[in-house]
Design a protein around this motif. Structure first.
Motif, PDB file in Angstrom:
ATOM      1  N   GLY A  77      -4.366   6.442  -1.224  1.00 11.56           N
ATOM      2  CA  GLY A  77      -3.753   5.123  -1.141  1.00 11.56           C
ATOM      3  C   GLY A  77      -3.895   4.384  -2.454  1.00 11.56           C
ATOM      4  N   GLN A  78      -2.833   3.656  -2.822  1.00  9.54           N
ATOM      5  CA  GLN A  78      -2.817   2.892  -4.072  1.00  9.54           C
ATOM      6  C   GLN A  78      -2.039   1.606  -3.833  1.00  9.54           C
ATOM      7  OE1 GLN A  78      -0.623   4.832  -7.207  1.00  9.54           O
ATOM      8  NE2 GLN A  78      -1.630   3.629  -8.785  1.00  9.54           N
ATOM      9  N   LEU A  79      -2.525   0.510  -4.412  1.00 13.77           N
ATOM     10  CA  LEU A  79      -1.783  -0.741  -4.320  1.00 13.77           C
ATOM     11  C   LEU A  79      -0.721  -0.779  -5.417  1.00 13.77           C
ATOM     12  CD1 LEU A  79      -4.581  -3.353  -3.569  1.00 13.77           C
ATOM     13  CD2 LEU A  79      -2.960  -2.289  -1.983  1.00 13.77           C
ATOM     14  N   THR A 134      -7.797   4.581  -3.297  1.00 12.74           N
ATOM     15  CA  THR A 134      -8.755   5.064  -2.308  1.00 12.74           C
ATOM     16  C   THR A 134      -8.210   6.329  -1.674  1.00 12.74           C
ATOM     17  OG1 THR A 134     -10.191   4.381  -0.487  1.00 12.74           O
ATOM     18  CG2 THR A 134      -7.873   3.790  -0.307  1.00 12.74           C
ATOM     19  N   LEU A 166       0.851  -1.185   0.000  1.00 15.02           N
ATOM     20  CA  LEU A 166       0.000   0.000   0.000  1.00 15.02           C
ATOM     21  C   LEU A 166       0.888   1.236   0.000  1.00 15.02           C
ATOM     22  CD1 LEU A 166      -2.670   1.539   0.253  1.00 15.02           C
ATOM     23  CD2 LEU A 166      -2.562   1.126   2.729  1.00 15.02           C
ATOM     24  N   ILE A 185      -8.836   0.785   1.545  1.00 15.24           N
ATOM     25  CA  ILE A 185      -8.181   0.051   0.459  1.00 15.24           C
ATOM     26  C   ILE A 185      -8.699  -1.385   0.402  1.00 15.24           C
ATOM     27  CG2 ILE A 185      -6.112  -0.850   1.621  1.00 15.24           C
ATOM     28  CD1 ILE A 185      -6.119   0.866  -1.819  1.00 15.24           C
ATOM     29  N   LYS A 188      -6.104   2.584   5.097  1.00 18.54           N
ATOM     30  CA  LYS A 188      -5.925   1.129   5.202  1.00 18.54           C
ATOM     31  C   LYS A 188      -7.270   0.399   5.175  1.00 18.54           C
ATOM     32  CE  LYS A 188      -1.592   1.018   7.789  1.00 18.54           C
ATOM     33  NZ  LYS A 188      -0.973   0.618   9.071  1.00 18.54           N
TER      34      LYS A 188
END
Length: 65
Positions: free
Chosen positions: A16-18, A26, A5, A38, A35
Motif C-alpha cells: 500500500g502507498q499513499l 506499508t 490509498l 497505512i 488499510k
C-alpha cells in the motif's frame, strides 16, 4: 483530509502507498491489513516530519523561473 490509498500485489504480500505522499508505504496480507497499517505508517511519517521541522532555522518561499 482525504488521501488515496493505492494497493498493488507484491511478490508475497500486498503493498500500500499513499498517492499524495509517495513516501508513506506499508504492506499486508489482506486489503484490510494494508488499510490498518497505512494509518500507522502515516502517523510515523507525520511524527518524523514534525521532528525535522524542529531543525529548520529559516523558511521562505522561493520562485524559480
Amino acid at each position: 483530509m482525504k488521501l488515496t490509498l493505492l494497493i498493488r500485489q507484491g511478490k508475497t504480500q500486498l503493498i500500500g502507498q499513499l498517492k499524495e505522499i509517495p513516501g508513506v508505504l506499508t504492506q499486508g496480507k489482506t486489503v484490510e491489513e494494508v488499510k490498518e497499517n497505512i494509518q500507522d505508517a502515516l502517523a510515523l511519517y507525520l511524527e518524523d516530519m514534525r521532528e525535522d521541522d524542529d531543525a529548520i532555522i529559516a523558511r521562505e518561499e522561493v520562485e524559480f523561473a
